[in-house]
Design an enzyme around this catalytic site. Structure first.
Site, mmCIF file in Angstrom:
data_model
loop_
_atom_site.group_PDB
_atom_site.id
_atom_site.type_symbol
_atom_site.label_atom_id
_atom_site.label_comp_id
_atom_site.label_asym_id
_atom_site.label_seq_id
_atom_site.Cartn_x
_atom_site.Cartn_y
_atom_site.Cartn_z
ATOM 1 N NE ARG A 13 -4.086 -1.882 1.969
ATOM 2 C CZ ARG A 13 -4.090 -2.660 2.982
ATOM 3 N NH1 ARG A 13 -3.249 -2.793 3.952
ATOM 4 N NH2 ARG A 13 -4.922 -3.789 2.953
ATOM 5 C CG HIS A 46 -3.620 15.218 -21.846
ATOM 6 N ND1 HIS A 46 -3.040 16.479 -21.989
ATOM 7 C CD2 HIS A 46 -2.547 14.606 -21.608
ATOM 8 C CE1 HIS A 46 -1.994 16.415 -21.878
ATOM 9 N NE2 HIS A 46 -1.566 15.205 -21.557
#
Ligand code: NAD
Ligand SMILES: O=C(O)C(=O)C[C@@H](O)[C@H](O)[C@H](O)COP(=O)(O)O
Length: 535
Positions: free
Chosen positions: A288, A423
């Site tokens: 994590r 984008h």
């Protein structure tokens, strides 16, 4: 005006020779404060000591140094005892606070003593120079260390190598990225030498993730990491977008498990944007989240991908749809790596540079215009100092724009979306071209699309759209796309991360250097803009 660098250190540490070489490398003047004192007082230093005493000498020395700290912009070398005067020390601290570099040349005592004894003209070393040198060293070393913001150990280095260290550091540019986990982006030649400092002493193991085309740079980094005492796991991933897959990530997770990587270990991502995106994703997900540092080697990765903490992979559904916002501990954009970057990949990076100019820093557009030919014809084997300075400035400015957006909006709730100018259609082109189109090229076409859309809807005038076309093509970037149909592009634009529900959302200009959100534009405008980029 202030000096580029101020050198301090013991007599015989090489301040004059190394300072002179550093000044030559930086193309500036060199000054030695002792020579200035003698010229000002019309007297040799031993005589000043003899006739007026050390206290008076230090007063004069301090005056000379303070004048230079305010009125000289070359490299300044100080007498060994100068930092012992409190006033001089506080002026040097002020100079550092104003961005200056105080370099402590820490030499091997035996070499320095031999040099100092040969030179003469040093009243404090008269009679039994070696013993006196060592006594002074014991008094001064800690003060030099506390004062300097750069320590250069000269042992084993030629004067020119030590001078190169100084010139590289002085020329370094640093952009700070703020937020919950702030970090610095260092830009300059050999900045990768800071890697161990950025990683710190906690990690034992480092996973060095890189691609084959940057092997020689990763060899250098691996050696550097091993010298600094880390255990290095070398991981070569498939090149470019082929590396940004769940299979590649899975292979690395397996390797990290086998090699016993824990939360105190770290990842270094080295290469283009695909490699740093993947390395960041692995770091974000392993246990994590473990520390990672990016060492970008393509222009695009230096100006964009390595900074800001967007990590991720591509999936069947589209580009960058799986990932995490996870900030690096630091970014080292080492300009020497551009010496192997192919022209087309350099040029692609200019797409994201231009984007930052269009959305915020219009000075970037001016620099691109002024140097379009040099940039378009970039040759990795012929980067002269002038071009390197232009590239460094473009990187610094572009990363600064990025930092303005990510520092306050890491997770892209609003302002950060502006970095996505061009984008929405760019990512669609990449997907429809099966990632064979380079990202920066797709973004260039995407910006022309966004400009056309803004023009159709009355946000900007025709001149600004034409300016997009002329600037981008002068840099060697594409400005049209003819290989796909509108329906496919539209479907992919609906999957863009900026979309909400069925609502398309774009980023458009309303003037040069200023962007706004455009939500749910009329369908005919969305299609008409597409027709215009097909020309
Ligand atoms: N995370 C972000 O914020 C962000 C921002 C912009 C782009 N990106 C991603 O970055 C990727 C594009 O990055 P890119 O343009 O660097 O492409 P890339 O990573 O595919 O690199 C292009 C090619 O250049 C090679 N290369 C890189 N540096 C080199 C060097 N110094 N010498 C020789 N070869 C070198 C690479 O190995 C590769 O073959 C895309 O996946 C894009 O989505 C991410
Ligand atoms: O950092 C950002 O935010 C950007 O949008 C920068 C873009 O230039 C970059 O291409 C980024 O990878 C795009 O991210 P995505 O979220 O649109 O995939």
């Amino acid at each position: 005006m202030q000096p580029k660098a101020v050198l301090i250190g013991m007599p015989g540490s090489g301040k004059t020779r190394i300072g002179g070489d550093a000044a030559t490398l930086m193309n500036v003047e060199f000054r030695d404060s002792d020579i200035e004192i003698e010229a000002r007082e019309h007297m040799k230093i031993p005589r000043i000591f003899e006739e007026r005493g050390e206290k008076e000498f230090r007063r004069i020395e301090s005056e000379v140094i303070i004048d230079d700290l305010h009125g000289f912009d070359g490299v300044l070398s100080l007498g060994g005892g100068a930092p012992m005067t409190e006033r001089t020390r506080s002026e040097l601290s002020r100079y550092i606070a104003a961005g200056g570099t105080v370099v402590y040349l820490d030499a091997d005592p035996n070499e320095a003593i031999a040099r100092a004894s040969r030179a003469g003209n040093r009243p404090l070393l008269a009679d039994d120079a070696a013993r006196k040198w060592r006594r002074l060293y014991a008094e001064r070393h800690d003060i030099y260390v506390d004062l300097a913001n750069l320590i250069v150990h000269t042992k084993g280095k030629t004067p020119m190598q030590a001078a190169q260290n100084i010139a590289d550091t002085v020329n370094e540019r640093v952009v700070h990225v703020d937020g919950t986990d702030p970090y610095d982006v260092r830009i300059g030649s050999h900045v990768v030498n800071h890697l161990a400092d950025v990683l710190g002493s906690a990690p034992v193991r480092i996973a060095l993730i890189h691609t084959t085309p940057v092997q020689r740079h990763s060899d250098r980094v691996r050696a550097l990491l091993r010298r600094a005492g880390y255990e290095v796991t070398d991981i070569t991933i498939p090149d470019a977008e082929a590396g940004k897959t769940i299979e590649v990530a899975n292979g690395i997770w397996k390797r990290l498990g086998e090699e016993g990587f824990t939360r105190s270990d770290a990842v270094v991502g080295l290469g283009g944007g695909a490699a740093t995106d993947l390395a960041g994703f692995v770091a974000a997900t392993w246990m994590r989240g473990i520390t990672y540092v990016n060492c970008p080697t393509s222009l695009l990765a230096m100006v964009d991908a390595s900074t800001g903490g967007k990590t991720g992979i591509n999936t069947e559904a589209g580009k960058n749809l799986v990932g995490s916002f996870y900030t690096p501990a630091g970014v080292l954009a080492d300009l020497t790596t551009l010496g192997s970057l192919p022209n087309d990949i350099f040029v692609e990076g200019l797409g994201e540079v231009a984007k930052s100019g269009f959305i915020e820093d219009t000075e970037i557009l001016r620099i691109l215009e002024d140097h379009a030919e040099q940039l378009r014809t970039f040759d990795p084997n012929a980067i002269d100092p002038e071009l390197e300075a232009v590239i460094a400035e473009l990187i610094e400015r572009t990363v600064t724009v990025k930092s303005h957006h990510v520092s306050t909006d890491l997770k892209e709730k609003g302002k950060r979306e502006f970095l996505n100018y061009g984008h929405t259609m760019g990512h669609a082109i990449e997907k429809l071209e099966h990632f064979r189109w380079r990202h920066g090229n797709a973004v260039a076409v995407g910006m022309v699309y966004a400009a056309e859309l803004a023009n159709i809807l009355g946000y900007i005038d025709r001149d600004l759209v034409d300016y997009h076309r002329s600037l981008l093509s002068s840099l060697g970037l594409p400005i049209s796309w003819n290989d796909g149909g509108f329906e496919d592009v539209l479907a992919l634009m609906h999957k863009d991360k900026k979309a909400r529900g069925n609502m398309l959302r774009f980023v458009v200009l309303d003037r040069p250097g200023h962007v706004v959100h455009l939500e749910n534009p009329p369908a005919d405008a969305v299609e008409e803009a597409f027709r215009r980029v097909q020309r």
